[in-house]
Motif scaffolding. Structure first.
Motif, PDB file in Angstrom:
ATOM      1  N   GLU A  40      26.303  57.246  56.609  1.00 44.82           N
ATOM      2  CA  GLU A  40      27.527  57.044  57.387  1.00 44.82           C
ATOM      3  C   GLU A  40      28.199  58.348  57.797  1.00 44.82           C
ATOM      4  OE1 GLU A  40      30.131  54.252  55.439  1.00 44.82           O
ATOM      5  OE2 GLU A  40      28.445  53.106  54.624  1.00 44.82           O
ATOM      6  N   GLN A  65      26.874  50.694  59.109  1.00 42.61           N
ATOM      7  CA  GLN A  65      28.154  50.491  59.791  1.00 42.61           C
ATOM      8  C   GLN A  65      27.914  50.496  61.298  1.00 42.61           C
ATOM      9  OE1 GLN A  65      31.118  49.931  58.434  1.00 42.61           O
ATOM     10  NE2 GLN A  65      30.526  50.216  56.294  1.00 42.61           N
ATOM     11  N   LEU A  70      30.589  55.394  62.606  1.00 42.25           N
ATOM     12  CA  LEU A  70      29.960  56.478  61.862  1.00 42.25           C
ATOM     13  C   LEU A  70      30.644  57.808  62.161  1.00 42.25           C
ATOM     14  CD1 LEU A  70      26.187  55.552  62.353  1.00 42.25           C
ATOM     15  CD2 LEU A  70      27.714  54.916  60.466  1.00 42.25           C
TER      16      LEU A  70
END
Length: 255
Positions: A40, A65, A70
């Motif tokens: 991430e 995500q 990110l």
């Protein structure tokens, strides 16, 4: 607090080449794709390029995500025309490692190929070692090593010398210096050029090198239209080979 790790995530070699997108699974191992999907926090040579890679990763292995969530931060670049402030520059490199220092794994990504090889990310890797952050290199394409392996030149002793001078007299002097070094040490010399100057570099090499010196050129490696040719300079001169001006190439010589 346990520190996170810095993963060196390779990129494909098709960046910026129109209509040349390769199947990501053909050039990156599944483990690399899966690792990229879960990270991430990113440091990138070019955020746009890294997001483009992650979009391709997401099509194979869903991201942890949404892409827009990110954290992708670009590597610092020295200011043009001004002296580098080493204190601020070092602080900028160290600041990129904040996620890892807080316990999060993070990725480092280059525009093409392996991070930190002929790439500014090497300074972030050095900062990670200084901060006692574990660095994890991952397998992927390297245009330099692929070109060397395909060249038939000496793979036991070689050097990457980067870009040659743009000015003709300095470039000629550098080519002859590298050829003499190659003869003395029997060492392959690898170099690259901005694609639109590929033809100029080829012309300079053929004009400056001795006829018996071996010259290898790898162009568009991993792409469908990619090729490698190795021959003596005399053979290159007689063939009238031309170079594309929009596809990256690696040049190698052995005197």
């Amino acid at each position: 607090m346990k520190k996170g790790r810095l993963y060196l995530i390779p990129n494909s070699l098709d960046f910026g080449v129109e209509g040349a997108a390769v199947d990501l699974q053909a050039v990156l191992p599944l483990q690399v794709i899966q690792t990229a999907a879960r990270l991430e926090h990113w440091a990138a040579e070019n955020a746009k390029t890294t997001r483009a890679l992650l979009k391709r990763v997401d099509a194979i292995c869903p991201l942890a995500q949404p892409l827009q969530s990110l954290q992708v931060k670009e590597l610092p670049r020295p200011p043009k025309g001004r002296a580098v402030d080493l204190v601020n520059q070092n602080q900028a490199w160290n600041a990129l490692l904040a996620p890892a220092l807080a316990g999060h794994d993070m990725g480092l990504n280059s525009e093409a190929g392996l991070p930190a090889v002929a790439d500014p990310g090497a300074l972030l890797v050095a900062a990670a070692h200084e901060a006692d952050i574990e660095v994890v290199p991952m397998s992927g394409p390297s245009a330099l090593l692929m070109a060397l392996s395909a060249s038939g030149l000496n793979g036991q002793s070689f050097a990457f010398v980067g870009y040659l001078p743009v000015e003709a007299p300095a470039r000629t002097a550098r080519i002859r210096e590298l050829e003499a070094l190659s003869v003395r040490q029997q060492q392959t010399q690898l170099m690259i050029e901005t694609p639109y100057r590929n033809s100029a570099l080829l012309h300079a090499l053929l004009s400056s090198l001795k006829p018996q010196t071996r010259l290898s050129i790898s162009c568009g490696l991993s792409l469908e239209q990619g090729w490698t040719r190795s021959a003596t300079v005399a053979e290159w001169r007689s063939s009238g080979e031309s170079m594309p001006d929009k596809i990256p190439a690696v040049f190698a010589l052995l005197g």
